[in-house]
Structure formats: structure tokens, C-alpha cells
Design a protein around this motif. Structure first.
Motif, PDB file in Angstrom:
ATOM      1  N   GLU A  84       0.853  -1.184   0.000  1.00  0.00           N
ATOM      2  CA  GLU A  84       0.000   0.000   0.000  1.00  0.00           C
ATOM      3  C   GLU A  84       0.887   1.233   0.000  1.00  0.00           C
ATOM      4  O   GLU A  84       1.987   1.217   0.553  1.00  0.00           O
ATOM      5  N   ALA A  87       1.437   7.176   3.522  1.00  0.00           N
ATOM      6  CA  ALA A  87       0.609   8.366   3.697  1.00  0.00           C
ATOM      7  C   ALA A  87       1.411   9.621   3.371  1.00  0.00           C
ATOM      8  O   ALA A  87       2.522   9.808   3.891  1.00  0.00           O
ATOM      9  N   THR A 145       0.266   4.122   6.659  1.00  0.00           N
ATOM     10  CA  THR A 145      -0.559   3.937   5.464  1.00  0.00           C
ATOM     11  C   THR A 145      -2.007   4.136   5.852  1.00  0.00           C
ATOM     12  O   THR A 145      -2.459   3.609   6.871  1.00  0.00           O
ATOM     13  N   ARG A 146      -2.732   4.901   5.057  1.00  0.00           N
ATOM     14  CA  ARG A 146      -4.147   5.155   5.320  1.00  0.00           C
ATOM     15  C   ARG A 146      -4.411   5.615   6.754  1.00  0.00           C
ATOM     16  O   ARG A 146      -5.371   5.207   7.409  1.00  0.00           O
ATOM     17  N   THR A 148      -2.856   4.805   9.436  1.00  0.00           N
ATOM     18  CA  THR A 148      -2.519   3.819  10.462  1.00  0.00           C
ATOM     19  C   THR A 148      -1.009   3.708  10.614  1.00  0.00           C
ATOM     20  O   THR A 148      -0.297   3.492   9.642  1.00  0.00           O
TER      21      THR A 148
END
Length: 356
Positions: A84, A87, A145-146, A148
Motif C-alpha cells: 500500500e 501516507a 498507510t491510510r 494507520t
């Protein structure tokens, strides 16, 4: 029916042509080099561009790669393989054996979407990371990521051997651009472990501990026994060494060892963390030791009796901290009953640390 001569010639020509095609396109004809050393993989392409990587299949950020092309002036790139995207506006923090080494803003990483890779090219930060990894065992990468926060763990076991193999494939051994055995680097070509088998070989700064005086920390030991047991001085950093020496006369089947950290000409006595029935404490000695240079790992096995069916077993990692190197206890096992059953050996005895 036997083939005609012309048919035989055609058959031989076809066979040679097929053999040539197979040799050209067969994987065995490639110059690609690959080697797996413990938890480290080195993969070099036909053009001798090499990836040294450590892998964690369970993580979103699943691999950390040190990539270098074959040209003499090629820098090392840090490559992070991800599932992924990271961020925007966040940071990637890399710690080795608990110590923070580098902190990289995601904005300074180049993203290759086709292969899900982030690339960082800061030479100073990468050089620092490699130097820490040479003496480390555990790499932790923190990232987001996202929204988290996540931490991925990687083993560095085999890292030095991987650097050496990479240098060999790219023809850098002994050159100034080598990642490990660079020309002109102090002590790089010397043996990483020096054996000490006589009192005269003990560094003079700590030799007094082995004198016959009652106050000597490691006194009362016969030099012949010292020679039979042997001690060592192991290089664990650019100017840092671990010295381990037999300390005191010991017994029939147990021999204590004491340890010092040497930095230049300065020596510091090193204690070892241990577990007791009352809780954690420290000891100045380890018993019946074994030293693993590549892992920076020390083990000690105190025998309750000569049969080895009881006693205690400890395992430490020699780790760099802000204030210097120290032993970190990673395993402690005890078997109190001397019942004639070795219980599968000390590796299988009941665990004091970590708790079972």
C-alpha cells in the motif's frame, strides 16, 4: 529404413541449430547471480546490478533493499517494497536494535507505481544505515498507510556476508568503493576475531586483573589452562572491540569468562543481564561460553554437574546503544533437577526469559 546421406546432414544441421538456440535462450546461459545467506538475499542481474534485501511476507512494507549498479561511481539506493502507498506528509523511521538510525520524510522518496517501490537516494543516510546494519541484528521500520501507524520487523542476520558477496560479484573487493572490504579502511582486511592464548597477549591495560595478587579480579589461573581455554578479541564496529577472557581457575566442568569493551586504547568492563528466581539482575561473568561473530551472539551454559542434565543456559546479543555497546539478554533457561535426563538439551529447558 536407414536415412539417406542428405537426410543425415539435414538432421545434423537441425540438431546443431536447436542446440545453439537452446544455449542462447536457456536460463543457465545467463550471468545472473543469486545467493541466500541466512535472512539476507543478494540478487544480481545480467548487467550485475545487485539487490541486497531482507524480507517480511507478513508486512505491508514487506522488503528493504540496498540496490547498487555495477559502475564504479554508482551510489547505493534504498528501496522499500510496499503493498500500500505511504501516507503523504508522513515519515519512515528506521531503527536497528532499538536505536533510531534515520528518519525519512515520504516527500523525499520517489514512488514507482508499476512495481510498488519507494526509492531513496540520500548517500549520507544510506551510508549510516549500512554501517549500523553491519553490527545489528534487528531492523524495525515505522511508517503510516491510510492513517494507520505500522511497524515492520526485519532480520539482519547474514548482512555482512551479503555485502561481501555483492562486492565480489561487482568486482569491488579491495577497492575504495567496496561496501565491506574497502581499500585503505583500517582493520577491514584483518581477521575479525583475534585469539588470545597467553597472558602476554592480554592488552596491558587489563593484564593486572590476571596477576597472582589476591585482589586480582581474574587471578589464580594457571597460564597453561588459560592457553587451553583461550580468549578472544572481536571487532564489532569501526573502532570497537569485545574482549572475552577466561577469568579465574574455574572448576572441573565450568569455566567463567569476563568481558570488556575496547574503544581505541580505552577499556570498559561489561556486565551481563541475567534472570534469577527473584527477578532480573546482572552478572560480571558468563560460563562455558560460545561466541558467534556474524550474529554478535554470546551463549553461556553453566552445568549443574558434568553430565549436563541440569544447570542454566543464557543467550545475549552484543548491541550498540547511545552510551556504547551492551549485552542484551534474549534467552534464559534453567533446569534445576539433576535427574539424569538432559531434557532435549538446554535449548529445550524451561524458559525464564522470555516468559513461557
Amino acid at each position: 529404413m536407414r536415412p539417406t546421406p542428405s537426410g543425415s546432414s539435414s538432421f545434423r544441421l537441425l540438431s546443431v541449430t536447436l542446440a545453439l538456440l537452446i544455449s542462447l535462450f536457456s536460463p543457465e546461459s545467463e550471468a545472473r547471480e543469486f545467493k541466500r545467506i541466512r535472512d539476507i538475499s543478494v540478487d544480481c542481474s545480467d548487467a550485475l546490478s545487485c539487490d541486497l534485501s531482507t524480507y517480511n511476507a507478513q508486512s505491508e512494507l514487506y522488503t528493504v533493499i540496498f540496490r547498487r549498479r555495477a559502475s564504479r561511481d554508482a551510489p547505493v539506493e534504498l528501496v522499500l517494497g510496499v503493498r500500500e502507498t505511504l501516507a503523504p506528509g508522513s515519515e519512515v523511521t528506521m531503527r536497528i536494535d532499538g536505536a533510531e538510525v534515520v528518519r525519512l520524510p515520504v516527500s523525499e522518496l520517489s514512488y514507482r507505481a508499476a512495481v510498488y517501490e519507494y526509492i531513496f537516494r540520500g548517500e549520507a543516510e544510506i551510508s549510516k544505515l549500512i554501517e549500523y546494519a553491519k553490527t545489528g541484528m534487528d531492523l524495525r521500520v515505522s511508517y503510516r498507510t491510510r492513517g494507520t501507524e505500522t511497524v515492520s520487523a526485519f532480520s539482519l542476520s547474514g548482512f555482512i556476508a551479503g555485502l561481501i558477496f555483492m562486492d565480489e560479484v561487482q568486482g569491488r573487493v579491495g577497492r575504495e568503493d567496496a561496501l565491506y572490504a574497502a581499500a585503505g579502511t583500517p582493520d577491514r582486511d584483518a581477521a575479525p576475531v583475534r585469539e588470545i592464548t597467553s597472558f602476554s597477549e592480554i592488552p596491558f591495560q587489563i593484564r593486572g586483573h590476571f596477576s597472582d595478587m589476591p585482589s586480582a579480579r581474574c587471578g589464580g589461573m594457571d597460564e597453561d589452562r588459560f592457553a587451553d581455554l583461550g580468549g578472544f578479541e572481536a571487532r564489532t564496529g569501526d573502532s570497537v572491540y569485545l574482549v572475552g577472557l577466561p577469568c579465574g581457575p574455574g572448576g572441573a566442568y565450568n569455566q567463567p569468562f569476563a568481558f570488556w569493551e575496547r574503544t581505541g586504547s580505552s577499556f570498559r568492563a561489561v556486565a551481563l543481564p541475567v534472570m534469577s528466581a527473584e527477578g532480573p539482575t546482572t552478572s560480571e561473568l558468563a560460563w562455558n561460553i560460545s561466541w558467534d561473530q556474524e550474529r554478535r551472539e554470546l551463549t553461556g551454559f553453566f552445568k549443574g554437574r558434568g553430565l549436563g542434565d541440569c544447570g542454566s543456559f543464557d543467550r545475549w546479543i552484543w548491541t550498540e546503544r547511545d552510551e556504547g555497546f551492551a549485552f542484551v539478554l534474549v534467552e534464559s533457561r534453567v533446569k534445576a533437577e539433576c535427574d539424569g535426563d538432559p531434557g532435549g538439551g538446554p535449548d529445550n529447558w524451561p524458559s525464564l526469559w522470555p516468559p513461557e
